[in-house]
Each structure stands twice: as C-alpha cells, then as structure tokens.
Write a protein that holds these residues in place. Structure first.
Motif, PDB file in Angstrom:
ATOM      1  N   UNK A  17     -31.754  25.886 -33.033  1.00 37.82           N
ATOM      2  CA  UNK A  17     -31.522  24.715 -33.887  1.00 37.82           C
ATOM      3  C   UNK A  17     -30.021  24.591 -34.127  1.00 37.82           C
ATOM      4  N   UNK A  18     -29.446  23.452 -33.758  1.00 34.51           N
ATOM      5  CA  UNK A  18     -27.987  23.300 -33.823  1.00 34.51           C
ATOM      6  C   UNK A  18     -27.507  22.404 -34.951  1.00 34.51           C
ATOM      7  N   UNK A  19     -28.402  21.633 -35.549  1.00 31.66           N
ATOM      8  CA  UNK A  19     -27.968  20.744 -36.634  1.00 31.66           C
ATOM      9  C   UNK A  19     -29.050  20.630 -37.698  1.00 31.66           C
ATOM     10  N   UNK A  20     -28.585  20.376 -38.925  1.00 30.74           N
ATOM     11  CA  UNK A  20     -29.529  20.188 -40.026  1.00 30.74           C
ATOM     12  C   UNK A  20     -30.177  18.809 -39.910  1.00 30.74           C
ATOM     13  N   UNK A  63     -32.257  23.519 -41.910  1.00 33.47           N
ATOM     14  CA  UNK A  63     -30.878  23.800 -41.515  1.00 33.47           C
ATOM     15  C   UNK A  63     -30.845  24.988 -40.566  1.00 33.47           C
ATOM     16  N   UNK A  64     -29.894  25.015 -39.623  1.00 35.34           N
ATOM     17  CA  UNK A  64     -29.774  26.163 -38.718  1.00 35.34           C
ATOM     18  C   UNK A  64     -29.510  27.443 -39.502  1.00 35.34           C
ATOM     19  N   UNK A  65     -30.018  28.549 -38.996  1.00 36.89           N
ATOM     20  CA  UNK A  65     -29.798  29.837 -39.650  1.00 36.89           C
ATOM     21  C   UNK A  65     -29.783  30.950 -38.613  1.00 36.89           C
ATOM     22  N   UNK A  66     -28.851  31.859 -38.756  1.00 40.19           N
ATOM     23  CA  UNK A  66     -28.773  33.016 -37.860  1.00 40.19           C
ATOM     24  C   UNK A  66     -29.433  34.243 -38.478  1.00 40.19           C
ATOM     25  N   UNK A 107     -21.764  21.473 -50.466  1.00 32.52           N
ATOM     26  CA  UNK A 107     -23.135  21.039 -50.737  1.00 32.52           C
ATOM     27  C   UNK A 107     -24.056  21.444 -49.589  1.00 32.52           C
ATOM     28  N   UNK A 108     -25.005  22.345 -49.820  1.00 32.49           N
ATOM     29  CA  UNK A 108     -25.904  22.764 -48.745  1.00 32.49           C
ATOM     30  C   UNK A 108     -26.918  21.676 -48.430  1.00 32.49           C
ATOM     31  N   UNK A 109     -27.499  21.707 -47.214  1.00 32.85           N
ATOM     32  CA  UNK A 109     -28.489  20.683 -46.831  1.00 32.85           C
ATOM     33  C   UNK A 109     -29.663  20.609 -47.794  1.00 32.85           C
ATOM     34  N   UNK A 110     -30.090  21.776 -48.310  1.00 32.79           N
ATOM     35  CA  UNK A 110     -31.249  21.789 -49.194  1.00 32.79           C
ATOM     36  C   UNK A 110     -31.033  20.991 -50.469  1.00 32.79           C
ATOM     37  N   UNK A 111     -29.767  20.722 -50.784  1.00 29.59           N
ATOM     38  CA  UNK A 111     -29.465  19.952 -51.997  1.00 29.59           C
ATOM     39  C   UNK A 111     -30.050  18.551 -51.924  1.00 29.59           C
ATOM     40  N   UNK A 112     -30.187  18.014 -50.696  1.00 26.91           N
ATOM     41  CA  UNK A 112     -30.776  16.677 -50.560  1.00 26.91           C
ATOM     42  C   UNK A 112     -32.222  16.700 -51.023  1.00 26.91           C
ATOM     43  N   UNK A 113     -32.957  17.720 -50.604  1.00 31.75           N
ATOM     44  CA  UNK A 113     -34.351  17.829 -51.015  1.00 31.75           C
ATOM     45  C   UNK A 113     -34.488  17.928 -52.513  1.00 31.75           C
ATOM     46  N   UNK A 114     -33.615  18.729 -53.156  1.00 26.14           N
ATOM     47  CA  UNK A 114     -33.653  18.874 -54.614  1.00 26.14           C
ATOM     48  C   UNK A 114     -33.293  17.563 -55.294  1.00 26.14           C
ATOM     49  N   UNK A 148     -38.658  26.804 -39.640  1.00 22.98           N
ATOM     50  CA  UNK A 148     -38.886  25.443 -40.119  1.00 22.98           C
ATOM     51  C   UNK A 148     -38.508  24.419 -39.073  1.00 22.98           C
ATOM     52  N   UNK A 149     -37.656  24.875 -38.103  1.00 24.84           N
ATOM     53  CA  UNK A 149     -37.166  23.965 -37.068  1.00 24.84           C
ATOM     54  C   UNK A 149     -38.006  24.011 -35.799  1.00 24.84           C
ATOM     55  N   UNK A 150     -38.990  24.914 -35.721  1.00 27.52           N
ATOM     56  CA  UNK A 150     -39.859  25.084 -34.553  1.00 27.52           C
ATOM     57  C   UNK A 150     -39.133  25.653 -33.344  1.00 27.52           C
ATOM     58  N   UNK A 151     -37.906  26.132 -33.529  1.00 22.33           N
ATOM     59  CA  UNK A 151     -37.139  26.700 -32.423  1.00 22.33           C
ATOM     60  C   UNK A 151     -36.018  27.585 -32.968  1.00 22.33           C
ATOM     61  N   UNK A 152     -35.672  28.626 -32.219  1.00 24.12           N
ATOM     62  CA  UNK A 152     -34.507  29.453 -32.586  1.00 24.12           C
ATOM     63  C   UNK A 152     -33.214  28.698 -32.335  1.00 24.12           C
TER      64      UNK A 152
END
Length: 471
Positions: free
Chosen positions: A441-444, A418-421, A397-404, A435-439
C-alpha cells in the motif's frame, strides 16, 4: 383435507353465530376481509415464494399470531412437564417474540421439524423458501439450496467450514485470497483450520485476484487443501474476486469453493459472478448477511448454493452439524421483512441502490477534486468507492483524523486506511498496512459504500460534511 374443511366449517359457524349480535351485512363484509387474508397465507403455503405485492402489517401480525398458536406453549390447557416447555416469564419478552419460544430444529438437524413447535417449524421452512426466491430475484437464478442460520456472517462461514471439514477430515488448509476483514480469518481459525493467505495483484487502482498464485498453492497443498474461501463484496479498492477463474481451479483440483458474499446480494455484479461460477465450474456455497442485504437487525446469515453437483451434500452436512436447537428471532425478522417487501418491493429496493451509485460517485468525485484528491477507479466494485487521501508535506495531521472528524459530524461508515511498515498480527498472521488488502500500500485513502437502504439525504449530508472535513 378433512381437517381444513372442518376448520372452514367451524369458522363459518362462528360468523353465522355472530350475525345474531351484529347485522349480517357487517359480519359478511368482515368475513370477506378475513377470507382475503387467509387466502394470502394459503397462496404463500402453496407457492412458497415472495408475494408479488408486500403484505400489510395487519396481515403480517395475524399470520404470525396464527402460526405461533400452533406451538404447544400457546395451547389452551396444555400440561407441560418437560424441562423445556417454552415458558416466558416477562410479558414484554413474550410480546416481542409473538409467543414463539421453542426455537427451531432438533439436536440432529437445524431444519428438522419440532414436535412441540409446528408453527415455528413452518415459519423456518417458509423463510428458507422465501430467501431462496429473494436470492434468485437478486440475480442468481440457479439457487437450489438455502439455509437461513440464526448466526451472523462470520459464524455462518465457520459452520460452513466445519461442515466441509466433516466431509474431508484429512484436509486442513483454507486458501484465502486476502481480504482485510478480521471475521474472515477468525471464521477459519474458529473451525480449527489453517488460513493460507494469497496476496492480491494491483491492476491500476484496483486489487484483483492473483489466480496464478492460487493455482500454485493448490498444487503445493494437494489433498490437504480443504477449500478456497473467496470474496465478492469488499471495501474498495479491492474488487470482486475473479470468481469463475477461481471456481475452475477448484474444479480442476477437486477442492471445495466457498464465497464470502457478506453484503453482495444487493449487487448484481456479485450475484451474476456467483451464478456463473456455480453453473460453469465449482462453487459449493456462498454465505451472506441478513442485516446488510435485507435491512433487519444483526444476527442472521444465509448459506446458499447454486451448484447442482456439490451444493446438496454440503447443505445436508451443514444442517446436521448445528448443535442443539436454534433461536427463531433472526429467522422471524427475515420472514416478516420479505413478506412486507414482496417481490416488487424487494426488486425496487435493489433498483434504487443501483440507480444511486453513479450519482454518488460523480458527486463525490467533484467534491474531493476541489481538495486535490481523486476518486479511485474501481470498475469491478459496484458497492464501495475509494478516495485518495494525500498527506500534506510536513503535516502533523494523520489520515485517521479524517475519520474522527467525520464521526463527530455524525457521519458513520467511513474507513480510513494508511500505509504502514509495522506488522499487525491478525489470526496469528502478520500483515503490513492492514486494512488495505495488500502489503504494497503506497498511499492513504478512505472508502465509503453505496449500500442498500441509502438515500439522497444520506448522500447530501455526507458530501457537505466531508467537504468541510477535507477543508
């Protein structure tokens, strides 16, 4: 004046004639009621600030209709032979706008009175005065310049940057402490300027202003730096900018300073930071939304200044750079709303939001702790709150699923990050974990806001639904 005395005499004669048809006692009572409403308008015109008590709807309608009747398109037997005469073919549209069809400003200045539109011009001048008063009551007592624009916040910032560019045509870089909101970058690029992002520093859970990096960049860019575009209101865990420190840098480097105060008027912390930066250093202007701060439909923004040294010049440039006439619709919305609220209603609206914030935070913390999550500690952001979002090991389950999941439960406004490379390109620049205001980002996490107009019902429903969604 003689004209006012003549009008009063005319009104008196009308009431006297009416007594020949209706008993004088009834007419006198009605005349007194009418006089009370006229006195409210007279007080507004003389004091040019919000009434202490909000106006009733009947008074609002009467005043708007009276002012609309000062525009030439409403004149009886007016012969309009120009290309723009304020004609409106649909009755519903005419009613929606109270007959105000000429707009505001002239081609040389958005604040310049229009010969055909005395009423519209008066509404605009009064709205700028009311907005100034509202900003002062929200915590920035030094506001001296205020321009309400029929443009939403992003375009309001673009126009502000264009005005600055006119004052310093050789400068082209905007130093921009990172805020992951696309409209900020688009505002810069739409003005034909180059954004120079500055990564934020992490202090505990919070992301704070990297003041040394801003200082180094200003030193590097020299005279090519047009301004620093700082941010007050923002999504957690980013905090309010270290505005005074940035303002001191701008003053030392003789660089302009603009603050994106999108929904910060409702926040005393933001407004006091603006007041301090303006009073003790340099903050040329701050830009805010009308819909988020004053609960009107989207479409307007306010460019204001409390900087006695730099604000007037920028305001004049801003008003003069607006091309052509402008719509009065967002201005009329704000005009009516501020008169409807009155000073007491406006201050109470701010107080209610402020009082709900700690309750919302405490109850949200209790709910998420039951699911192994925690409320992020962001003491320098008193609007938005962040909550950790732990991913179960091996879970699909991806983090975005909570928003949906919350959206289908009729919960709006939740932001899931969520963190992304994988880099995301915005405004020609690449960002990680956008979306995290920083490169880094270590946790969703997800964020929610205790914004103006929220009430206990909103909070209760959200907490019940997020409890189920996390379960």
């Amino acid at each position: 004046s003689a004209a006012v005395c003549h009008e009063q005499a005319m009104n008196q004669s009308i009431f006297e004639l009416a007594t020949g048809l209706v008993p004088a006692t009834y007419i006198n009572q009605a005349q007194q009621a009418r006089g009370s409403r006229e006195k409210m308008l007279k007080t507004l015109l003389s004091q040019r600030r919000m009434p202490e008590k909000g106006w009733d709807e009947a008074t609002l309608r009467l005043v708007v209709h009276e002012l609309a009747a000062l525009d030439s398109n409403t004149f009886v037997d007016n012969a309009g032979v120009g290309e723009r005469e304020g004609r409106v073919v649909c009755p519903l549209v005419a009613q929606r706008h109270f007959g105000l069809a000429h707009g505001i400003g002239r081609s040389g200045d958005i604040a310049e009175p229009q010969p055909k539109a005395a009423g519209s011009s008066l509404i605009y001048a009064l709205t700028n005065a009311l907005a100034t008063d509202a900003l002062k009551r929200a915590g920035c007592a030094g506001v001296s310049e205020c321009t309400v624009l029929p443009l939403a916040t992003g375009m309001g910032m673009t126009l502000t940057l264009l005005a600055l560019k006119q004052l310093r045509p050789s400068a082209r870089f905007v130093v921009w402490p990172r805020i992951d909101q696309k409209s900020c970058l688009k505002a810069i690029s739409a003005a034909g300027l180059v954004p120079v992002p500055i990564e934020n520093l992490r202090e505990g859970d919070e992301l704070r202003t990297n003041v040394p990096a801003i200082a180094a960049k200003l030193q590097e860019l020299g005279s090519e730096a047009l301004c620093v575009l700082s941010t007050t209101s923002c999504f957690a865990p980013r905090a309010v900018e270290k505005l005074l420190e940035v303002a001191r840098l701008c003053e030392a480097h003789e660089v302009a300073h603009v603050a994106n105060n999108a929904y910060g008027v409702q926040c005393e912390m933001c407004m006091k930071a603006i007041a301090s930066a303006s009073r003790h250093a340099r903050l040329d202007a701050f830009v805010q939304s009308t819909d988020k701060n004053f609960l009107v439909p989207v479409g307007g923004s306010i460019v204001a200044s409390a900087d006695a040294k730099h604000g007037r010049q920028l305001t004049q440039a801003l008003r003069g750079i607006y091309p052509g006439r402008a719509s009065i619709s967002p201005i009329l919305d704000l005009f009516c709303t501020l008169l409807h609220l009155g000073a007491a209603g406006w201050v109470e609206l701010l107080r209610r939001r402020r009082a709900l914030l700690p309750q919302f935070g405490l109850r949200l913390s209790e709910v998420v702790q039951r699911h192994g999550e925690r409320l992020l500690r962001t003491p320098n952001n008193s609007i938005s709150m962040g909550v950790s979002l732990t991913l179960p090991p091996g879970g699909s389950r991806p983090p975005a699923a909570l928003g949906a999941s919350l959206f289908v439960r009729l919960v709006s406004g939740v932001r899931v990050v969520a963190p992304s490379t994988s880099p995301k390109k915005v405004g020609g620049l690449d960002f990680l974990s956008y979306g995290a205001h920083t490169d880094a980002c270590s946790e969703a996490y997800f964020s929610v806001a205790c914004a103006l107009g929220i009430d206990e019902v909103d909070i209760d429903l959200f907490l019940k639904r997020v409890d189920k969604a996390l379960g």
